[in-house]
Design a protein around this motif. Sequence first.
Motif, PDB file in Angstrom:
ATOM      1  N   LEU A  53      35.025  41.106  44.545  1.00 35.51           N
ATOM      2  CA  LEU A  53      33.744  40.414  44.439  1.00 35.51           C
ATOM      3  C   LEU A  53      33.783  39.346  43.346  1.00 35.51           C
ATOM      4  CD1 LEU A  53      30.841  40.274  45.463  1.00 35.51           C
ATOM      5  CD2 LEU A  53      30.210  41.972  43.751  1.00 35.51           C
ATOM      6  N   GLY A  54      34.481  39.652  42.230  1.00 39.68           N
ATOM      7  CA  GLY A  54      34.608  38.656  41.164  1.00 39.68           C
ATOM      8  C   GLY A  54      35.353  37.419  41.630  1.00 39.68           C
ATOM      9  N   GLU A  55      36.439  37.643  42.379  1.00 36.77           N
ATOM     10  CA  GLU A  55      37.179  36.493  42.901  1.00 36.77           C
ATOM     11  C   GLU A  55      36.319  35.688  43.865  1.00 36.77           C
ATOM     12  OE1 GLU A  55      40.618  38.163  44.651  1.00 36.77           O
ATOM     13  OE2 GLU A  55      41.551  38.778  42.736  1.00 36.77           O
ATOM     14  N   GLU A  56      35.603  36.407  44.740  1.00 35.98           N
ATOM     15  CA  GLU A  56      34.750  35.693  45.690  1.00 35.98           C
ATOM     16  C   GLU A  56      33.619  34.965  44.972  1.00 35.98           C
ATOM     17  OE1 GLU A  56      33.451  38.612  48.405  1.00 35.98           O
ATOM     18  OE2 GLU A  56      35.425  38.929  49.350  1.00 35.98           O
ATOM     19  N   GLU A  57      33.022  35.616  43.960  1.00 34.93           N
ATOM     20  CA  GLU A  57      31.935  34.963  43.225  1.00 34.93           C
ATOM     21  C   GLU A  57      32.431  33.768  42.422  1.00 34.93           C
ATOM     22  OE1 GLU A  57      29.993  37.820  40.821  1.00 34.93           O
ATOM     23  OE2 GLU A  57      28.765  38.628  42.468  1.00 34.93           O
ATOM     24  N   ALA A  58      33.665  33.881  41.880  1.00 33.26           N
ATOM     25  CA  ALA A  58      34.220  32.744  41.154  1.00 33.26           C
ATOM     26  C   ALA A  58      34.396  31.543  42.075  1.00 33.26           C
ATOM     27  CB  ALA A  58      35.550  33.130  40.509  1.00 33.26           C
ATOM     28  N   ALA A  59      34.945  31.855  43.278  1.00 34.71           N
ATOM     29  CA  ALA A  59      35.099  30.761  44.231  1.00 34.71           C
ATOM     30  C   ALA A  59      33.742  30.224  44.678  1.00 34.71           C
ATOM     31  CB  ALA A  59      35.898  31.251  45.439  1.00 34.71           C
ATOM     32  N   LEU A  60      32.777  31.162  44.903  1.00 37.18           N
ATOM     33  CA  LEU A  60      31.442  30.731  45.308  1.00 37.18           C
ATOM     34  C   LEU A  60      30.754  29.956  44.185  1.00 37.18           C
ATOM     35  CD1 LEU A  60      29.168  30.785  47.378  1.00 37.18           C
ATOM     36  CD2 LEU A  60      28.420  32.970  46.421  1.00 37.18           C
TER      37      LEU A  60
END
Length: 794
Positions: free
Chosen positions: A220-227
């Motif tokens: 989720l952190g990786e996805e949120e960083a990209a988002l």
Amino acid sequence: MNRIAQAWRRVPTVSAKFLLILIPSLVLAVSVFSSVFFYNRHQDLRLALRDKVSTIADINAAALSASLWSFDVNAIRNVVQAIAANRELVCVEVTDDLADGLFVWPGVDCPTDSPNTERRAIKVQNLQVGTITLHFSYDAVREQLRQEIVNTVFLLLMMLAGTVAAALAALRLTIGKPLRRLIASILHSEQGFGHRPVDWSAADELGRVIHAYNGMLARLGEEEAALRKSEQRLSLAITATRSSVWDYDPTTGQYWWSKEFPALLGYGPTELAMTTKTWVSLLHPDEADDIVAESRRRRRDKALAYSAVYRMRRRDGQWAWIEDRATALRDSQGNALRITGTMSDVTERVQAELDLARERNILQITLDNTDQGIIKVDRDLRVVMSNRRAAEFLNIPPEFLAACPVFPDIVSLQRSRGEFNEMGDDPDLYLAYGGDDLEDGLSGGGGGGSVWEQPLTFKRRRPDGRIIEVRTNPLPEGGFVRTFTDVTVEARSAEEIFNAMQALGAAYADLKETQASLVQAEKMASLALLVAGVAHEINTPIGIAFGCSTHLSSRTQALNDAFEGGTMKKSDLAAYVATAGESSRLIQQNLTRAAELIQSFKRVAVDQTSEERRAFDLLAYLEEIVTSLGPTLRKGPHRVAIACSPGVVIDSFPGALSQVVTNLVMNALTHAFPDGTKGHMVIDVDDLEDGDLQIRFADDGVGIPEEHRNKVFEPFFTTKRGAGGSGLGLHIVFNLVTQTLGGRISVDSAPGDGTTFTLRIPKSIPAVAAVAGVDSPATSPATVGTASLETAAA
């Protein structure tokens, strides 16, 4: 059941739910087991008590047999008392069947309805001689059972507390601690502080759940960083374009917009409800119906993209221009499934367009109302701007010029009307105006350069006699601007202007000559004051010297008569010698004083009548000037004090300085001290570090009114026109200070608070100022008047 389920779901912690299950379960189990145990215990105690009473009855029946047989009353009573020692017994009854006797403890009779009795026959050799009856109670059993229950309950409570504590500790270590860490991580994420993994590792089910949760957090952190990076890019793009994103679902009526939309209108992120009603309420009343109708039409038509510009109300009440661009997502039947778009603040652009249109309108109105004809031609030789005067000067219909024709068509139309007949055989003038052949005009007639690429000015006479000046200026991007000016009046009045300028020059020369005469007259008036001072100041020492000489002559004659008559005595000779010495001293002293005064007056007079530049001691010269004004000053109770350091030598024009000081003193005597009031004047000199001198002439008079302060240096301005004032004294002072002495002067005054004139002059004037002081000590009144105002203001 629903209420119980809802109440169960509202329990805040797992520990509380665990206790709600554990404690009732333990209590119920212990209660059941305790009830069974104590019931059996009660039955055992009852049986034990009955057995005990039965045994007591058996034993005492045997013990009473002998006593009852022998009818030993005391013995019987002793046995009864011994039996009564058992606390379980409530009554002991012994009957004597042979003697029909009865022994009862503790009272007269025992209860007959008591169910708890043990009765035994008293026999002697199988002969029943009596009966013993024991009445007993289970109170002791119940008391014992109660005490056991209390002790047991206390132990059970201790065990229950220990069990709960152990269970809670186990729950805390196995479930509570990891759950708290898991909850803390979730709250940390919900509060916007980022994703924090749970620090817990175990092989049980909860450990596997936390492990999976930590893995989910990492993804989720990786996805949120990209988002977040994508959102930052989108937010930067939206913010940079002053835009916001919106989305509308026609099927549900749900409306959404990004946080930038409220900011466009000055609202906070949560101040506007995301509804269509809110959006409609912000529209301008004059446009709301049309915009709403257009929005509804979007849902029905088949178009995919839309664009509209309308006004919306800001929070401060102002109106913002919003550009709305939308795209529709439609199904196969063309129905709108979703409409998404952007709203941008284009107020500046719209305002710029409105201002540009207004400026163009103003420019066109200005051009149409100017007396000059103007046309602008682009690089394709098409007229892009013109005014009505241009059509008039070109003698073509305004409608034709307003239709933006090409320039050769204008030339052709003019030639067809005979506009170039007056040019005759002058091909250069014809080519400059437009040319018959445009190619010749563009190529310059083979002259090596286009006539449109360089400025060009010429005049031509129209058939009606008017003279038109034509100016052509090329534009950097190509094309040119041509102006047409009617110079008929200017040409005819040129000679009149020339004659007027000559007359003005002669008048100016006369004015300068008059001004020089006035300055000379003022100087002569100062010289007259000097002559009067000479006569007055020299009269006293000369008179004293003359009186002393007359007295000495008479005494000499008397001594001579005594000598000739032979009557001269020694005392007469001694008296004569004393008188001669004193008279000689007085004659010498006063004649020396007269000589000094004559020399001082001579220097001042010479300085006032010449423009010679020389070096002189400032303090001594100021004292000579004040001395020369002595007769005038002594006419009233006025005094002039000088505050100047000795040894200040300046290289300047002493005559100009004498004239300035004299005029300032006379101006003060005339205006500052009305009705003979006593006045004090001070001449204060400061030697500045930059090579200048600051001379302040101050009086304690009535001052200058504010409305007159800026006019004091103007020529012929005076408030004593009928009392001897000419209005030239301070005007001459200003000219002498600013030109001859090369300095500047200002005035500071307030009604009732005196007046101060501040002069700032160089100690050694430059060569240019020296030449100006010799050749032109005065300027024109108009120039001086303007300069005086600027100096006074400074």
